[in-house]
Design a protein around this motif. Structure first.
Motif, PDB file in Angstrom:
ATOM      1  N   ILE A  31       0.845  -1.202   0.000  1.00 28.08           N
ATOM      2  CA  ILE A  31       0.000   0.000   0.000  1.00 28.08           C
ATOM      3  C   ILE A  31       0.878   1.249   0.000  1.00 28.08           C
ATOM      4  O   ILE A  31       0.669   2.185  -0.793  1.00 28.08           O
ATOM      5  N   LEU A  32       1.871   1.283   0.889  1.00 28.16           N
ATOM      6  CA  LEU A  32       2.764   2.436   0.957  1.00 28.16           C
ATOM      7  C   LEU A  32       3.523   2.611  -0.352  1.00 28.16           C
ATOM      8  O   LEU A  32       3.629   3.731  -0.879  1.00 28.16           O
ATOM      9  N   MET A  33       4.030   1.519  -0.899  1.00 31.51           N
ATOM     10  CA  MET A  33       4.773   1.608  -2.162  1.00 31.51           C
ATOM     11  C   MET A  33       3.919   2.195  -3.278  1.00 31.51           C
ATOM     12  O   MET A  33       4.434   2.920  -4.147  1.00 31.51           O
ATOM     13  N   SER A  34       2.626   1.902  -3.261  1.00 32.45           N
ATOM     14  CA  SER A  34       1.753   2.392  -4.332  1.00 32.45           C
ATOM     15  C   SER A  34       1.599   3.907  -4.312  1.00 32.45           C
ATOM     16  O   SER A  34       1.133   4.493  -5.289  1.00 32.45           O
ATOM     17  N   HIS A  35       1.990   4.552  -3.213  1.00 38.14           N
ATOM     18  CA  HIS A  35       1.879   6.014  -3.105  1.00 38.14           C
ATOM     19  C   HIS A  35       3.241   6.705  -3.178  1.00 38.14           C
ATOM     20  O   HIS A  35       3.314   7.931  -3.028  1.00 38.14           O
ATOM     21  N   LEU A  36       4.304   5.934  -3.388  1.00 37.31           N
ATOM     22  CA  LEU A  36       5.620   6.545  -3.546  1.00 37.31           C
ATOM     23  C   LEU A  36       5.730   7.215  -4.908  1.00 37.31           C
ATOM     24  O   LEU A  36       5.161   6.755  -5.900  1.00 37.31           O
ATOM     25  N   ASP A  37       6.493   8.292  -4.969  1.00 34.53           N
ATOM     26  CA  ASP A  37       6.789   8.921  -6.256  1.00 34.53           C
ATOM     27  C   ASP A  37       7.887   8.159  -6.976  1.00 34.53           C
ATOM     28  O   ASP A  37       7.921   8.126  -8.212  1.00 34.53           O
ATOM     29  N   VAL A  38       8.761   7.541  -6.211  1.00 36.71           N
ATOM     30  CA  VAL A  38       9.840   6.739  -6.791  1.00 36.71           C
ATOM     31  C   VAL A  38      10.409   5.842  -5.698  1.00 36.71           C
ATOM     32  O   VAL A  38      10.400   6.190  -4.515  1.00 36.71           O
ATOM     33  N   MET A  39      10.869   4.665  -6.100  1.00 39.49           N
ATOM     34  CA  MET A  39      11.562   3.754  -5.198  1.00 39.49           C
ATOM     35  C   MET A  39      13.005   3.604  -5.670  1.00 39.49           C
ATOM     36  O   MET A  39      13.265   3.465  -6.872  1.00 39.49           O
ATOM     37  N   VAL A  40      13.949   3.652  -4.742  1.00 41.76           N
ATOM     38  CA  VAL A  40      15.348   3.340  -5.026  1.00 41.76           C
ATOM     39  C   VAL A  40      15.623   1.969  -4.431  1.00 41.76           C
ATOM     40  O   VAL A  40      15.449   1.766  -3.231  1.00 41.76           O
ATOM     41  N   SER A  41      16.022   1.027  -5.269  1.00 41.18           N
ATOM     42  CA  SER A  41      16.195  -0.333  -4.796  1.00 41.18           C
ATOM     43  C   SER A  41      17.369  -1.000  -5.480  1.00 41.18           C
ATOM     44  O   SER A  41      17.774  -0.622  -6.583  1.00 41.18           O
ATOM     45  N   MET A  42      17.908  -1.994  -4.824  1.00 36.36           N
ATOM     46  CA  MET A  42      18.892  -2.861  -5.441  1.00 36.36           C
ATOM     47  C   MET A  42      18.170  -3.838  -6.382  1.00 36.36           C
ATOM     48  O   MET A  42      16.964  -3.798  -6.533  1.00 36.36           O
ATOM     49  N   ASP A  43      18.925  -4.733  -7.007  1.00 42.58           N
ATOM     50  CA  ASP A  43      18.343  -5.858  -7.730  1.00 42.58           C
ATOM     51  C   ASP A  43      17.866  -6.842  -6.664  1.00 42.58           C
ATOM     52  O   ASP A  43      18.538  -7.812  -6.338  1.00 42.58           O
ATOM     53  N   SER A  44      16.699  -6.547  -6.085  1.00 47.86           N
ATOM     54  CA  SER A  44      16.221  -7.309  -4.935  1.00 47.86           C
ATOM     55  C   SER A  44      14.709  -7.364  -4.953  1.00 47.86           C
ATOM     56  O   SER A  44      14.054  -6.806  -5.838  1.00 47.86           O
ATOM     57  N   SER A  45      14.137  -8.015  -3.949  1.00 46.01           N
ATOM     58  CA  SER A  45      12.689  -8.206  -3.910  1.00 46.01           C
ATOM     59  C   SER A  45      11.928  -6.890  -3.873  1.00 46.01           C
ATOM     60  O   SER A  45      10.828  -6.793  -4.432  1.00 46.01           O
TER      61      SER A  45
END
Length: 349
Positions: free
Chosen positions: A256-270
């Motif tokens: 739910i929280l991710m759906s409201h992010l403007d952008v996610m910074v992530s590794m090659d991960s889950s």
């Protein structure tokens, strides 16, 4: 006439299972008259239990209840009682191979995934490397269903409606997103060192983002002793930072929280794959691994991938191999500014 009922098998890490979601969703909607049961580890239940009316889920505890050959035989008997008509092995490891062998002895249509091992060896070879795009996991999954007689066209955007998940289901401190705020997720860790951007450099990324966007809220994703140590420190230093693991209780809440992010910074991960299931753009950071191995998140652009050219990259499909150079230059030599620049580009659009 017996109703078609497909068993889909994938015992794996969270990211691999998450990559099934766009395919299973599309299969279920394009063939509404068939039943689909996903067999996986218990954590995956939230991915599938509300995905479509004709999709069900079964959890298998392979470490205890269904451990060893005796346990797999018990699992097979439980599965056989459900009268499946087709078996889709999307994992093709020892356990799923054994189950597949048992089903092959019966009157089932059975198909399994092609992992394209030769191509993967070529792109990770220490010498004579051939850096060629490999079929994606999504395509590999599609191929299995095509073999079973169910060609699928993926038509998936998000597990949530266009407006995102219901923020009212989150704690009070997170349930309101103000119009002037930028919400950025950062998931700085992965299972292996070759896929983890050094925390000291990620802290510089955080500081630069806060400097450029004074109204930003930075949500730190990840659970574990190492994550908690760094997240506690960063949250103490920066009021804009929120330790998601200390606030949210379930994967569904995190989605739910991710759906409201403007952008996610992530590794090659889950977390790259989880954010992708909510149609959130991801700035993905790649070190020992490479998008050409076929594990880019659903709907994500390689233009938003941060990576540097090195003759030794990629050295590993999954990132678990020790660094041949000994210095993990593939991660250590990525400038924080390169990540921040990608974040800015997405926020401007």
């Amino acid at each position: 006439m017996k109703k078609e009922h497909i068993l889909v098998i994938r015992f794996s890490a969270m990211g691999d299972v998450a990559m099934m979601v766009p395919v299973i969703y599309s299969l279920a909607h394009q063939y509404p008259d068939i039943r689909i049961t996903v067999l996986s580890r218990a954590f995956a239940r939230s991915f599938f239990e509300d995905l479509a009316p004709n999709v069900g889920f079964m959890a298998a505890d392979l470490k205890n209840e269904y451990r060893g050959i005796k346990g797999l035989n018990a699992l097979y008997r439980r599965l056989a009682a459900k009268q499946f008509t087709a078996i889709a092995d999307l994992h093709s490891v020892l356990r799923s191979n054994y189950l597949r062998m048992r089903f092959n002895l019966g009157s089932y249509r059975v198909a399994h995934i092609d992992k394209h091992r030769k191509g993967r060896r070529l792109i990770t070879s220490a010498s004579h490397k051939e850096l060629v795009q490999q079929p994606t996991s999504f395509q590999n999954y599609l191929d299995v269903f095509a073999k079973l007689g169910y060609p699928v066209d993926i038509q998936f955007k998000s597990v949530f409606p266009e407006e995102g998940g219901n923020l009212n289901m989150l704690p009070a401190g997170i349930c309101v997103k103000k119009s002037f705020e930028q919400w950025i997720g950062i998931a700085p860790f992965a299972a292996h060192e070759g896929k983890t951007y050094p925390p000291r450099l990620m802290h510089q990324v955080i500081e630069q983002i806060i400097d450029k966007y004074p109204k930003v809220r930075i949500f730190l994703f990840g659970r574990g002793e190492q994550e908690n140590q760094y997240f506690t420190e960063w949250c103490q230093q920066h009021s804009a930072c929120v330790n998601v693991g200390g606030q949210l209780e379930s994967m569904h809440q995190e989605l739910i929280l991710m759906s409201h992010l403007d952008v996610m910074v992530s590794m090659d991960s889950s977390n790259m794959h989880l954010a992708s299931l909510t149609a959130t753009p991801v700035v993905s950071v790649w070190g020992a691994t490479h998008p050409y191995a076929g594990f880019m998140g659903w709907g994500q652009s390689e233009e938003n991938a941060v990576q540097i050219p090195l003759d030794c990259r990629p050295c590993s499909i999954f990132g678990q191999k020790p660094c041949l150079r000994g210095d993990y230059a593939c991660m250590n030599n990525i400038a924080p500014e390169a990540i921040v620049e990608k974040v800015e580009k997405i926020l401007k659009h």
